[in-house]
Write a protein that holds these residues in place. Structure first.
Motif, PDB file in Angstrom:
ATOM      1  N   ALA A   1     -25.527  27.043  39.085  1.00  7.38           N
ATOM      2  CA  ALA A   1     -25.682  26.913  37.642  1.00  7.38           C
ATOM      3  C   ALA A   1     -24.806  27.939  36.936  1.00  7.38           C
ATOM      4  CB  ALA A   1     -27.143  27.107  37.239  1.00  7.38           C
ATOM      5  N   GLY A   2     -24.283  27.577  35.775  1.00  7.51           N
ATOM      6  CA  GLY A   2     -23.438  28.501  35.031  1.00  7.51           C
ATOM      7  C   GLY A   2     -24.249  29.584  34.342  1.00  7.51           C
ATOM      8  N   GLY A   3     -23.580  30.645  33.923  1.00  3.22           N
ATOM      9  CA  GLY A   3     -24.253  31.744  33.236  1.00  3.22           C
ATOM     10  C   GLY A   3     -25.173  32.500  34.169  1.00  3.22           C
ATOM     11  N   GLN A   4     -26.229  33.094  33.615  1.00  2.00           N
ATOM     12  CA  GLN A   4     -27.207  33.790  34.443  1.00  2.00           C
ATOM     13  C   GLN A   4     -27.946  32.744  35.257  1.00  2.00           C
ATOM     14  OE1 GLN A   4     -29.382  36.212  31.643  1.00  2.00           O
ATOM     15  NE2 GLN A   4     -27.801  37.790  31.638  1.00  2.00           N
TER      16      GLN A   4
ATOM     17  N   GLY B   1     -45.943  18.543  37.406  1.00  2.00           N
ATOM     18  CA  GLY B   1     -45.370  18.370  36.081  1.00  2.00           C
ATOM     19  C   GLY B   1     -43.901  18.004  36.144  1.00  2.00           C
ATOM     20  N   VAL B   2     -43.249  18.087  35.016  1.00  2.00           N
ATOM     21  CA  VAL B   2     -41.832  17.739  34.921  1.00  2.00           C
ATOM     22  C   VAL B   2     -40.993  18.792  35.629  1.00  2.00           C
ATOM     23  CG1 VAL B   2     -39.908  17.411  33.316  1.00  2.00           C
ATOM     24  CG2 VAL B   2     -42.176  16.531  32.739  1.00  2.00           C
ATOM     25  N   ILE B   3     -40.084  18.343  36.476  1.00  2.00           N
ATOM     26  CA  ILE B   3     -39.128  19.239  37.122  1.00  2.00           C
ATOM     27  C   ILE B   3     -37.725  18.849  36.683  1.00  2.00           C
ATOM     28  CG2 ILE B   3     -38.022  19.864  39.311  1.00  2.00           C
ATOM     29  CD1 ILE B   3     -40.671  19.926  40.640  1.00  2.00           C
ATOM     30  N   VAL B   4     -36.994  19.858  36.214  1.00  2.00           N
ATOM     31  CA  VAL B   4     -35.614  19.687  35.772  1.00  2.00           C
ATOM     32  C   VAL B   4     -34.732  20.501  36.709  1.00  2.00           C
ATOM     33  CG1 VAL B   4     -34.020  19.857  33.825  1.00  2.00           C
ATOM     34  CG2 VAL B   4     -36.478  19.615  33.396  1.00  2.00           C
ATOM     35  N   LEU B   5     -33.728  19.863  37.281  1.00  2.00           N
ATOM     36  CA  LEU B   5     -32.826  20.561  38.195  1.00  2.00           C
ATOM     37  C   LEU B   5     -31.599  21.057  37.438  1.00  2.00           C
ATOM     38  CD1 LEU B   5     -32.056  21.482  41.035  1.00  2.00           C
ATOM     39  CD2 LEU B   5     -31.010  19.233  41.399  1.00  2.00           C
ATOM     40  N   ALA B   6     -31.351  22.361  37.531  1.00  2.00           N
ATOM     41  CA  ALA B   6     -30.184  22.972  36.892  1.00  2.00           C
ATOM     42  C   ALA B   6     -29.294  23.591  37.953  1.00  2.00           C
ATOM     43  CB  ALA B   6     -30.627  24.046  35.891  1.00  2.00           C
ATOM     44  N   GLY B   7     -28.027  23.184  37.962  1.00  2.00           N
ATOM     45  CA  GLY B   7     -27.078  23.767  38.896  1.00  2.00           C
ATOM     46  C   GLY B   7     -26.297  22.733  39.672  1.00  2.00           C
TER      47      GLY B   7
ATOM     48  N   MET C   1     -27.204  19.356  32.620  1.00  3.30           N
ATOM     49  CA  MET C   1     -25.751  19.356  32.745  1.00  3.30           C
ATOM     50  C   MET C   1     -25.210  20.279  31.660  1.00  3.30           C
ATOM     51  SD  MET C   1     -22.997  16.177  32.671  1.00  3.30           S
ATOM     52  CE  MET C   1     -23.508  15.468  34.237  1.00  3.30           C
ATOM     53  N   GLY C   2     -24.566  21.352  32.066  1.00  2.06           N
ATOM     54  CA  GLY C   2     -24.055  22.313  31.113  1.00  2.06           C
ATOM     55  C   GLY C   2     -22.549  22.382  31.093  1.00  2.06           C
ATOM     56  N   THR C   3     -21.961  22.720  32.244  1.00  2.00           N
ATOM     57  CA  THR C   3     -20.528  23.000  32.315  1.00  2.00           C
ATOM     58  C   THR C   3     -19.677  21.851  31.772  1.00  2.00           C
ATOM     59  OG1 THR C   3     -20.880  24.460  34.202  1.00  2.00           O
ATOM     60  CG2 THR C   3     -18.658  23.631  33.861  1.00  2.00           C
ATOM     61  N   LYS C   4     -20.017  20.618  32.115  1.00  2.99           N
ATOM     62  CA  LYS C   4     -19.202  19.498  31.641  1.00  2.99           C
ATOM     63  C   LYS C   4     -19.332  19.297  30.131  1.00  2.99           C
ATOM     64  CE  LYS C   4     -18.065  16.039  34.228  1.00  2.99           C
ATOM     65  NZ  LYS C   4     -18.029  14.830  35.073  1.00  2.99           N
TER      66      LYS C   4
ATOM     67  N   ALA D   1     -19.255  29.526  33.766  1.00  2.00           N
ATOM     68  CA  ALA D   1     -19.231  28.111  34.156  1.00  2.00           C
ATOM     69  C   ALA D   1     -19.973  27.982  35.471  1.00  2.00           C
ATOM     70  CB  ALA D   1     -17.798  27.595  34.291  1.00  2.00           C
ATOM     71  N   GLY D   2     -20.354  26.764  35.796  1.00  3.63           N
ATOM     72  CA  GLY D   2     -21.027  26.500  37.060  1.00  3.63           C
ATOM     73  C   GLY D   2     -20.097  25.830  38.058  1.00  3.63           C
TER      74      GLY D   2
END
Length: 320
Positions: A157-160, A179-185, A206-209, A292-293
């Motif tokens: 994942a980007g950033g920290q 519960g809800v699971i969100v995958l980052a990275g 989705m961050g980097t894109k 960026a990731g």
């Protein structure tokens, strides 16, 4: 309540099970409104606004643009989603929270601290609360506090960032959390997003894109650097923030620093973020030294968000 029940309130408004990740100095009005209009949850850190008053202006403009889209298209947009920094260092937390409660967000993401103090008031206005976590221990604590979902920050994942393998992290959390699971990275396309769903996630980050889109607030040089970079250009370092952070090696070089000879932990004399009092001759993290990731390898050009979402949607469907 199971994750599918929690998402039912707006699931039919999503073209993809995706959140455009909240990114410091990158996510703004244009990005959020375009993401929501494209059927993706558009998020942003409230601290991207310099004041709580400006935050109110942002929310008003985002809502106006979404309303115009819905009227013109006859379709409901995806929710907008503020990201609250709940750490004690955020002096604006109480004021920002009060304002958000007036605007009744459908989803809120909490970061950098315990979400417990904000959960009850947000639930009172009908908001679904997601907390980002980077370890099993933090996931357990957030679940016990009563959050509706967890954003799992994993390696890439980007950033920290997190450091756990996404496969191991998701499966471990699913053992105690329904519960809800969100995958980052590392989610760089629709195929990766489909894999996250198979793994047991409900949504992806989705961050980097989204940095390399026409609507992001990122510097044009930043966007161009992402187009030219690959995952090999991402450096995991504690030198700039004191925490594990994924940074773009070329931006470190451009700032006059050697990415292979950095202090181990927060030892660089740089301007802190965008502080007004920082010496102007020093590079500033996030402003000059960019994050960026690993998914930077999937960026082929700077495109409109509508085009990015349409392409990702086609990939997601083809991977079914």
């Amino acid at each position: 309540m199971k994750s599918t029940d929690r998402l039912a309130r707006f699931g039919d408004r999503l073209s993809l099970p995706l959140i455009a990740a909240p990114m410091f100095l990158v996510s703004g009005i244009d990005l959020v409104a375009a993401a929501c209009s494209s059927g993706v949850i558009g998020s942003f850190p409230t601290v991207n606004c310099r004041t709580t008053e400006q935050l109110g202006d942002w929310l008003g403009e985002i809502n106006r643009r979404i309303a115009a889209y819905e009227q013109a298209s006859g379709r409901r947009a995806a929710p907008w989603c503020p990201n609250l920094i709940v750490h004690r260092s955020n002096a604006r937390l109480a004021d920002d929270l009060k304002l958000l409660l007036q605007h009744r967000p459908e989803v809120v993401i909490t970061s950098v601290g315990s979400p417990q103090p904000v959960i009850a008031p947000l639930h009172d206005v009908g908001a679904m609360v997601l907390a980002d976590v980077a370890s099993i221990r933090h996931a357990e604590r957030a679940a016990a506090a009563g959050v509706d979902g967890l954003v799992l920050l994993t390696a890439g994942a980007g950033g920290q960032t997190g450091w756990l393998n996404p496969f191991a992290f998701v499966r471990a959390v699913r053992q105690f959390f329904d519960g809800v699971i969100v995958l980052a990275g590392g989610i760089s396309d629709g195929v990766a997003l489909r894999a996250a769903m198979t793994l047991g996630c409900d949504l992806g980050y989705m961050g980097t894109k989204f940095i390399a889109t026409e609507e992001s607030l990122a510097d044009l040089r930043y966007k161009a650097m992402l187009v030219e970079a690959s995952a090999d250009d991402i450096l995991l370092t504690k030198a700039f923030t004191g925490l594990q952070t994924n940074m773009l090696r070329p931006s470190i070089v451009a700032a006059g620093l050697d990415p292979d000879d950095l202090p181990e932990r927060g030892g660089i004399d740089i301007g802190k973020d965008i502080d007004v009092g920082a010496r102007e001759d020093r590079p500033k993290r996030w402003r000059d030294i960019w994050s960026a990731g690993h998914s930077t390898s999937g960026i082929g050009g700077v495109v409109p968000i509508a085009e990015l979402v349409a392409k990702t949607t086609a990939e997601f469907r083809s991977a079914a």
